[in-house]
Structures are given as C-alpha cells and as structure tokens.
Design an enzyme around this catalytic site. Structure first.
Site, mmCIF file in Angstrom:
data_model
loop_
_atom_site.group_PDB
_atom_site.id
_atom_site.type_symbol
_atom_site.label_atom_id
_atom_site.label_comp_id
_atom_site.label_asym_id
_atom_site.label_seq_id
_atom_site.Cartn_x
_atom_site.Cartn_y
_atom_site.Cartn_z
ATOM 1 N N LYS A 8 0.827 -1.204 0.000
ATOM 2 C CA LYS A 8 0.000 0.000 0.000
ATOM 3 C C LYS A 8 0.863 1.257 0.000
ATOM 4 O O LYS A 8 0.521 2.250 -0.656
ATOM 5 C CB LYS A 8 -0.946 -0.017 1.198
ATOM 6 C CG LYS A 8 -1.983 -1.127 1.096
ATOM 7 C CD LYS A 8 -2.749 -1.306 2.387
ATOM 8 C CE LYS A 8 -3.701 -2.497 2.273
ATOM 9 N NZ LYS A 8 -4.378 -2.795 3.535
ATOM 10 N N HIS A 40 0.990 -6.600 17.856
ATOM 11 C CA HIS A 40 0.022 -7.701 17.977
ATOM 12 C C HIS A 40 -0.766 -7.456 19.252
ATOM 13 O O HIS A 40 -0.180 -7.303 20.318
ATOM 14 C CB HIS A 40 0.729 -9.056 18.120
ATOM 15 C CG HIS A 40 1.887 -9.238 17.196
ATOM 16 N ND1 HIS A 40 3.170 -8.880 17.538
ATOM 17 C CD2 HIS A 40 1.959 -9.733 15.951
ATOM 18 C CE1 HIS A 40 3.977 -9.156 16.533
ATOM 19 N NE2 HIS A 40 3.261 -9.667 15.555
#
Length: 115
Positions: free
Chosen positions: A54, A103
């Site tokens: 991206k 995470h």
C-alpha cells in the site's frame, strides 16, 4: 508514502491448519519461515507485506508480490525489510523505509512509511 494493514491472527492460523506449508510458501520466504514460528509473528509478516504494498501504491498483484520483499529483525528485534525484487530496489534506492508491527487483541497490525 504510508501504508497500514491489519489482519486477524486466527485467519492466518486457519489458513495454515487448512493448507499447511503451502499457505506459508504463498507469502513467506524460507528465511522468514525459519524464524517466524508463532502465528502472531506470521500474521505480522502478512500485515507488513500488505502495508508495504500500500505504501508503494500497488497493493498485492501484478506489480508487487508477497515474495518481492523479506522481513527480518536487527539485533535489537526491530523489524526491517529486505527488498528482493531488483526493479523495486532500484526505485526505492535512496528512500528510507520504516516499519512498525504490533500484535494485540487477536490482531496483527503493521505500518510502513517510505520517505
């Protein structure tokens, strides 16, 4: 240029349960597979590569594949990107590339900034 991505860790786990090493081979190099053993780390690699795609403005597809880059860590554990595709390496030769991975809550999130 900036790119971000988020993926459910359970999505990666289900893919590996269903397809085994084929799932990993689709988006991970052998070097990545040698050090990324936990599903959270594997999901972090996925998110990192998606975020990178991206940031360069292509997404995953004809112009950029998951295997065009390789994730690794320095001696302090900082994630880094090795560009394996020579054309892409030339385009980004004088660019600074920074990545952050986290995470939490069952998700892996990555952000890539290219200056």
């Amino acid at each position: 240029m900036i790119g971000i991505d988020i993926i459910s860790i359970s999505r990666i786990e289900k893919s590996i349960e269903k397809f085994g090493s084929k799932a990993k081979n689709r988006f991970m190099t052998q070097n990545e597979q040698s050090w990324a053993k936990k599903s959270s780390s594997i999901a972090g690699i996925w998110a990192s590569k998606e975020a990178f795609s991206k940031a360069i403005g292509t997404g995953i597809g004809n112009d950029f594949s998951f295997l065009d880059i390789e994730m690794y860590k320095n001696s302090k554990g900082k994630p880094l990107i090795n560009i394996l595709n020579q054309n892409l390496k030339q385009k980004l030769l004088n660019k600074q590339i920074d990545i952050s991975i986290t995470h939490d809550g069952g998700f892996a999130i990555a952000a890539v900034i290219i200056l």
